[in-house]
Design a protein around this motif. Structure first.
Motif, PDB file in Angstrom:
ATOM      1  N   GLU A 327       0.815  -1.221   0.000  1.00  0.00           N
ATOM      2  CA  GLU A 327       0.000   0.000   0.000  1.00  0.00           C
ATOM      3  C   GLU A 327       0.843   1.263   0.000  1.00  0.00           C
ATOM      4  OE1 GLU A 327      -2.983  -0.095   2.994  1.00  0.00           O
ATOM      5  OE2 GLU A 327      -3.920  -1.929   2.233  1.00  0.00           O
ATOM      6  N   GLU A 328       2.148   1.126   0.201  1.00  0.00           N
ATOM      7  CA  GLU A 328       3.074   2.247   0.111  1.00  0.00           C
ATOM      8  C   GLU A 328       4.209   1.870  -0.838  1.00  0.00           C
ATOM      9  OE1 GLU A 328       4.454   3.373   3.952  1.00  0.00           O
ATOM     10  OE2 GLU A 328       2.475   4.026   4.663  1.00  0.00           O
ATOM     11  N   ALA A 332      10.682  -2.650  -3.009  1.00  0.00           N
ATOM     12  CA  ALA A 332      10.108  -3.947  -3.358  1.00  0.00           C
ATOM     13  C   ALA A 332       8.911  -3.807  -4.289  1.00  0.00           C
ATOM     14  CB  ALA A 332       9.704  -4.695  -2.095  1.00  0.00           C
ATOM     15  N   SER A 333       8.193  -2.700  -4.179  1.00  0.00           N
ATOM     16  CA  SER A 333       6.983  -2.536  -4.995  1.00  0.00           C
ATOM     17  C   SER A 333       7.251  -1.862  -6.334  1.00  0.00           C
ATOM     18  CB  SER A 333       5.937  -1.720  -4.224  1.00  0.00           C
ATOM     19  OG  SER A 333       6.365  -0.380  -4.065  1.00  0.00           O
ATOM     20  N   ARG A 334       8.469  -1.408  -6.568  1.00  0.00           N
ATOM     21  CA  ARG A 334       8.764  -0.687  -7.807  1.00  0.00           C
ATOM     22  C   ARG A 334       8.952  -1.643  -8.976  1.00  0.00           C
ATOM     23  NH1 ARG A 334       9.943   4.705  -7.496  1.00  0.00           N
ATOM     24  NH2 ARG A 334      10.314   5.594  -5.427  1.00  0.00           N
ATOM     25  N   GLN A 340      15.199   5.486 -12.706  1.00  0.00           N
ATOM     26  CA  GLN A 340      14.571   5.516 -14.026  1.00  0.00           C
ATOM     27  C   GLN A 340      13.321   6.397 -14.005  1.00  0.00           C
ATOM     28  OE1 GLN A 340      12.932   2.490 -17.547  1.00  0.00           O
ATOM     29  NE2 GLN A 340      13.409   1.658 -15.552  1.00  0.00           N
ATOM     30  N   MET A 341      12.575   6.362 -12.910  1.00  0.00           N
ATOM     31  CA  MET A 341      11.372   7.184 -12.817  1.00  0.00           C
ATOM     32  C   MET A 341      11.733   8.669 -12.815  1.00  0.00           C
ATOM     33  SD  MET A 341       8.111   7.452 -12.720  1.00  0.00           S
ATOM     34  CE  MET A 341       7.345   5.919 -12.198  1.00  0.00           C
ATOM     35  N   GLU A 393       1.472  -0.907  -9.180  1.00  0.00           N
ATOM     36  CA  GLU A 393       0.551   0.099  -9.695  1.00  0.00           C
ATOM     37  C   GLU A 393       0.804   1.468  -9.067  1.00  0.00           C
ATOM     38  OE1 GLU A 393      -3.208  -3.002 -10.343  1.00  0.00           O
ATOM     39  OE2 GLU A 393      -3.053  -1.758  -8.543  1.00  0.00           O
ATOM     40  N   LEU A 394       1.394   1.496  -7.868  1.00  0.00           N
ATOM     41  CA  LEU A 394       1.676   2.775  -7.206  1.00  0.00           C
ATOM     42  C   LEU A 394       2.629   3.626  -8.035  1.00  0.00           C
ATOM     43  CD1 LEU A 394       2.145   1.487  -3.548  1.00  0.00           C
ATOM     44  CD2 LEU A 394       0.247   2.908  -4.368  1.00  0.00           C
ATOM     45  N   GLU A 395       3.629   2.995  -8.628  1.00  0.00           N
ATOM     46  CA  GLU A 395       4.610   3.737  -9.420  1.00  0.00           C
ATOM     47  C   GLU A 395       3.963   4.295 -10.690  1.00  0.00           C
ATOM     48  OE1 GLU A 395       9.378   2.994  -9.643  1.00  0.00           O
ATOM     49  OE2 GLU A 395       8.092   1.431 -10.452  1.00  0.00           O
ATOM     50  N   ILE A 396       3.106   3.498 -11.318  1.00  0.00           N
ATOM     51  CA  ILE A 396       2.427   3.969 -12.525  1.00  0.00           C
ATOM     52  C   ILE A 396       1.429   5.071 -12.166  1.00  0.00           C
ATOM     53  CG2 ILE A 396       1.000   3.287 -14.469  1.00  0.00           C
ATOM     54  CD1 ILE A 396       3.914   2.185 -14.417  1.00  0.00           C
ATOM     55  N   ALA A 397       0.729   4.946 -11.050  1.00  0.00           N
ATOM     56  CA  ALA A 397      -0.188   6.003 -10.607  1.00  0.00           C
ATOM     57  C   ALA A 397       0.561   7.311 -10.379  1.00  0.00           C
ATOM     58  CB  ALA A 397      -0.908   5.574  -9.328  1.00  0.00           C
ATOM     59  N   ASP A 398       1.726   7.220  -9.771  1.00  0.00           N
ATOM     60  CA  ASP A 398       2.545   8.412  -9.534  1.00  0.00           C
ATOM     61  C   ASP A 398       2.960   9.049 -10.859  1.00  0.00           C
ATOM     62  OD1 ASP A 398       4.319  10.212  -7.964  1.00  0.00           O
ATOM     63  OD2 ASP A 398       5.907   9.040  -8.914  1.00  0.00           O
ATOM     64  N   LEU A 399       3.319   8.232 -11.842  1.00  0.00           N
ATOM     65  CA  LEU A 399       3.721   8.750 -13.147  1.00  0.00           C
ATOM     66  C   LEU A 399       2.538   9.407 -13.860  1.00  0.00           C
ATOM     67  CD1 LEU A 399       5.688   9.042 -15.526  1.00  0.00           C
ATOM     68  CD2 LEU A 399       5.046   6.718 -16.221  1.00  0.00           C
TER      69      LEU A 399
END
Length: 523
Positions: A327-328, A332-334, A340-341, A393-399
């Motif tokens: 959820e954060e 590990a979640s990337r 790269q982001m 999905e958190l990384e894509i949401a941030d992008l």
């Protein structure tokens, strides 16, 4: 039809002799053909922009390779470059960057090899061509697809025919979206088909009969693709912009990949396999060298005022495959990784091109499971939860939030990986995460591999299927290329209207779906 560059005066020995004379080597006497160096796998070009581009070739022995570059097919007033030596350490492959080229210009390049052990032995010339990107607005066309020589389907009597179909459209470049080889997919001489006939791999080498483990075996995977006449013909006249995914190394690899139970592998270290695979990838393709991070795959190619292409690497910096329900955002979640982001956000914000194509080796909303884990986990971005963004999905949401807030217009995602073709429209009004502007994602492939799908979609970002072509339930999965379900896409950008028309095509050159996108011009 691809014009043959080997049938005209370009290939005459006079030109080769002139190149050799400029190299400083002794002039050779006439030599027997059997004793001459040979260019074994044709030529390649890639990563072409307005004033530069990469070129590649390979010889059969230690050689000194001379280079000549011209803006005319006759090589009149050509430019001769410093010679380069090719040695066993690079498997006799050589590539270089051509610089200071005129924009929007046909560039012809010619190479000649001289045996380092016998300077009397000189090869026949080999040549190729590409066109540099425009500095002003003009029509731009490119193709894309992924997934080459997978699931045991190799070079049959028709060869990798989708390459020939693409070539007939004369693209400015071909974007290979990953799974460029199948290093983990051994081939057999024959495969029994469901209808009682046989698929026959008419071309097969020892390196393709087992999974790749050694550096030479990984190199062999690349050389196999280049044994296909259609692939070589496209390479001679069209740049390929490469990215990679998992099958360049081994299926679904991440730091959690465990090969201990896979009897096909005597080498169990995924890290060591990855290092060997990455070296072969960079040796055998015309991808640019990045001094800041040698071996880097993510990069931007500026293709004139209408197009920037942003190549992502969703494989090298990801956390371990797992449930992807964090959820954060953590390491590990990337899936892109923090560095790269940062690069992607900065380059998108700085882009002044009309269209920003994000070339992703995996789709956003398609659910792809890693079924080789003890408990099935997420292999791609989507986690199958259909709820608020979690895990990768958190990384894509941030992008996506960044793209909206920064006022970045006209982003289009192009991808492959799932072995069918589709057009998806992402609508925040239908999404669980809604802080983004609508956008399109186009999927194509395989170019020459087994056909699967379609996969389920995760509704976190609200994808709507506008078109899909995949095997029916009656047809089953892992259909061979001979079944016809091999796909590529074509993108045309109009130099006057700046509209982008995207077409999804099949191996037989049938247009399956088309949509024209109007550019947004923010005030």
């Amino acid at each position: 039809m691809i014009p043959s560059l080997n049938r005209r005066r370009l290939m005459k020995s006079a030109g080769a002799t002139a190149v050799l004379a400029a190299s400083g080597l002794a002039m050779p006497a006439l030599s027997r053909a059997s004793s001459r160096p040979v260019f074994t796998h044709g030529v390649q070009s890639g990563d072409v922009d307005t004033n530069s581009g990469m070129i590649w070739t390979r010889t059969d022995r230690p050689s000194r390779v001379m280079f000549e570059v011209s803006t005319t097919e006759s090589f009149a007033n050509s430019k001769r470059l410093a010679a380069l030596d090719v040695l066993p350490e690079s498997d006799f492959a050589v590539k270089r960057l051509l610089e200071d080229l005129p924009s929007d210009q046909e560039i012809f390049y010619r190479m000649v090899a001289v045996d380092l052990s016998d300077t009397n032995a000189m090869s026949e010339p080999v040549i190729g061509r590409f066109r540099t990107a425009p500095a002003a607005r003009r029509n731009v066309r490119f193709t894309w697809s992924g997934d080459t020589a997978g699931q045991g389907w190799g070079i049959d009597d028709q060869g990798m025919y989708t390459y020939a179909t693409m070539a007939r459209h004369e693209p400015d470049f071909f974007l290979h979206s990953g799974d460029t080889i199948y290093a983990d997919g051994p081939m057999k001489d024959e495969v029994e088909l469901a209808d009682g006939t046989k698929w026959i791999n008419k071309v097969l080498i020892d390196e393709k009969r087992k999974v790749a483990e050694t550096l030479d075996e990984y190199r062999g995977q690349w050389k196999y693709n280049l044994m296909d006449e259609h692939c070589r013909a496209l390479n001679a006249v069209c740049p390929t912009f490469f990215q990679w995914d998992d099958h360049e190394v081994t299926n679904n690899w991440s730091s959690s990949k465990d090969l201990s139970g896979d009897d096909r592998y005597s080498e169990k270290s995924v890290g060591l396999l990855t290092a060997r695979a990455a070296r072969a990838f960079h040796e055998m393709t015309p991808i640019r060298f990045m001094p800041a991070e040698p071996g880097r795959v993510y990069r931007k190619i500026a293709y004139g005022p209408l197009l920037d292409v942003f190549f992502l690497d969703l494989r090298s910096y990801r956390g371990p495959n797992g449930a992807s329900m964090e959820e954060e955002m953590t390491d590990a979640s990337r899936i892109l990784g923090a560095e790269q982001m940062r690069w992607l956000k900065r380059e998108l914000a700085n882009s002044r091109a009309t269209w920003k194509v994000i070339a992703s080796d995996m789709p956003i909303g398609v659910i792809v499971w890693d079924d080789f884990m003890e408990s099935s986990g997420a292999e791609a971005i989507a986690n199958g939860d259909h709820g608020p963004a979690k895990g990768r999905e958190l990384e894509i949401a941030d992008l996506l939030r960044f793209i909206k807030n920064a006022g970045i217009d006209n982003t289009v995602w192009m991808t492959a990986d799932v072995h069918y073709t589709a057009a998806h429209y992402y609508d925040p009004n239908k999404a669980q995460f809604q802080d983004f502007n609508p956008f399109w994602e186009f999927i194509s492939g395989p170019i020459h591999a087994g056909t699967f799908g379609p996969n389920d979609l995760d509704m976190t970002f609200g994808p709507e299927v506008k078109y899909v072509k995949a095997p029916t339930a009656e047809q089953g999965a892992n259909l061979p290329p001979s079944a016809g379900l091999q796909f590529f896409g074509i993108a045309d950008i109009d130099g006057q209207t700046e509209q982008m028309t995207v077409r999804l095509m099949d191996r037989d050159d049938n247009e399956l779906y088309s949509v024209t996108l109007d550019p947004v011009h923010s005030t």
